[in-house]
Scaffold this motif. Structure first.
Motif, short mmCIF file in Angstrom:
data_model
loop_
_atom_site.label_atom_id
_atom_site.label_comp_id
_atom_site.label_asym_id
_atom_site.label_seq_id
_atom_site.Cartn_x
_atom_site.Cartn_y
_atom_site.Cartn_z
N PHE B 50 0.84 -1.20 0.00
CA PHE B 50 0.00 0.00 0.00
C PHE B 50 0.88 1.25 0.00
O PHE B 50 0.71 2.16 -0.82
N ARG B 52 4.05 1.58 -0.78
CA ARG B 52 4.84 1.67 -2.01
C ARG B 52 3.98 2.22 -3.15
O ARG B 52 4.41 3.08 -3.92
N HIS B 53 2.76 1.70 -3.24
CA HIS B 53 1.88 2.13 -4.32
C HIS B 53 1.57 3.62 -4.21
O HIS B 53 1.62 4.36 -5.19
N ALA B 54 1.28 4.04 -2.99
CA ALA B 54 0.98 5.45 -2.79
C ALA B 54 2.21 6.32 -3.11
O ALA B 54 2.10 7.38 -3.73
N ARG B 55 3.39 5.87 -2.72
CA ARG B 55 4.62 6.61 -3.05
C ARG B 55 4.82 6.70 -4.56
O ARG B 55 5.19 7.74 -5.08
N ASP B 56 4.57 5.57 -5.24
CA ASP B 56 4.70 5.56 -6.70
C ASP B 56 3.79 6.61 -7.33
O ASP B 56 4.11 7.19 -8.37
N LEU B 57 2.66 6.81 -6.70
CA LEU B 57 1.71 7.79 -7.23
C LEU B 57 2.04 9.20 -6.77
O LEU B 57 1.33 10.14 -7.06
N PHE B 59 2.29 10.43 -3.62
CA PHE B 59 1.79 10.94 -2.34
C PHE B 59 2.96 11.12 -1.38
O PHE B 59 3.89 10.33 -1.37
N LEU B 67 -3.94 8.41 4.86
CA LEU B 67 -4.69 7.38 4.12
C LEU B 67 -4.70 6.06 4.89
O LEU B 67 -5.72 5.36 4.91
N LEU B 70 -7.09 6.34 7.69
CA LEU B 70 -8.46 6.22 7.18
C LEU B 70 -8.81 4.77 6.86
O LEU B 70 -9.90 4.29 7.18
N SER B 71 -7.87 4.08 6.23
CA SER B 71 -8.18 2.72 5.80
C SER B 71 -8.43 1.79 6.98
O SER B 71 -8.99 0.72 6.84
N HIS B 73 -10.39 2.65 9.33
CA HIS B 73 -11.74 2.95 9.82
C HIS B 73 -12.75 2.87 8.68
O HIS B 73 -13.22 3.90 8.20
N PRO B 74 -13.10 1.66 8.25
CA PRO B 74 -13.91 1.47 7.04
C PRO B 74 -15.31 2.06 7.14
O PRO B 74 -15.98 2.21 6.11
N ALA B 81 -10.30 10.97 2.15
CA ALA B 81 -9.46 10.21 1.22
C ALA B 81 -9.60 10.78 -0.19
O ALA B 81 -8.61 10.99 -0.90
N ALA B 85 -6.61 12.58 -2.57
CA ALA B 85 -6.32 12.13 -3.93
C ALA B 85 -6.52 13.27 -4.93
O ALA B 85 -5.72 13.44 -5.86
#
Lengths: 138, 138
Positions: B50, B52-57, B59, B67, B70-71, B73-74, B81, B85
């Motif tokens: 998670f 890594r993916h956010a860093r790639d994008l 963030f 994030l 937040l994740s 607390h569904p 969130a 984004a």
DNA sequence: GTAATTCCTCTAGTCACTAGAGCTTCAAGA
DNA sequence: TCTTGAAGCTCTAGTGACTAGAGGAATTAC
């Protein structure tokens, strides 16, 4: 003769940044007043404008040092200057390409969320699961 | 149970970077072996993916922390969130726009030089004289 | 003459890592 | 079981290009 503050206002480069450039050798250390304050002339102004312009275009400090060195030798062939600029252009294009891939992915992520809670938020799910991504933005 | 090296190979995040993320609180401190080495499970792998993916994008660390929070607390509404984004998307778009202006200017600078020496090199002249620029890339 | 502004040097902080020193632990083969 | 080499540990410091702040001195405007 103007002070560092004057130079800053004329070039748009902040005062601490001018001192930093001096430390890095991008601009020469200027004369000092009796009270040890920096005093600049037209030449320094032009040099700083050159540096600022190159920085605005994204050139790194080392590139700028090389370009300054070159600009002091007007008789030499300019192939090196050209290649520094061409490399910078290539690197800018690469960054644009990468950012566009991110843009695409973020558009998908940020606009697709119609859930009301985090539990079914597309943003969170997309981050958790790379497989939901359209392309390989990594 | 896998070691930090295994985790690194599975996620593509370098070993020192994993330790750095732990220090920054992006991933939890895992169990340790008798000899004090980190031992990870599936949950930690997913969490790191998670991150890594956010860093790639693109963030930032603070965004990612938010994030992750937040994740966990569904049941909460996901507006926050979404806005993180959306902000990231806006910032990416801004960077693209800026880089495109640079690209235009660099194209002009890097392709127009037909001089043979630094003295009449367009690269050097363009850097010395902002007035030669087409638009306000500053 | 004095008060406000600008200047000086120096250190440390930013962001997201990365590199290296010096040491310990682990896993696989003999 | 022993040994060897890879992989692990912590800690400090460095990267790029500045930026912020402390504590003090010089300059400028009235």
């Amino acid at each position: 003769m103007f002070s560092i503050g004057d130079l800053s206002r004329r070039t748009g480069v902040k005062v601490p940044t001018i001192r930093y450039y001096e430390q890095m050798g991008l601009v020469a250390a200027p004369e000092r007043s009796d009270g040890n304050q920096r005093r600049y002339g037209r030449q320094e102004l032009e040099r700083l404008a050159f540096v600022r312009h190159a920085r605005d275009l994204g050139f790194g400090v080392d590139d700028i040092r090389a370009l300054i060195e070159l600009s002091g030798h007007p008789d030499q062939p300019c192939g090196h200057a050209d290649s520094i600029a061409a490399e910078q252009l290539a690197s800018v294009r690469e960054k644009i390409a990468r950012l566009k891939r991110l843009e695409t992915e973020l558009e998908r992520i940020a606009t697709c969320c119609d859930g009301k809670t985090v539990g079914d938020c597309y943003v969170i799910r997309a981050l958790s699961d790379h497989a939901l991504c359209a392309d390989d933005h990594a």
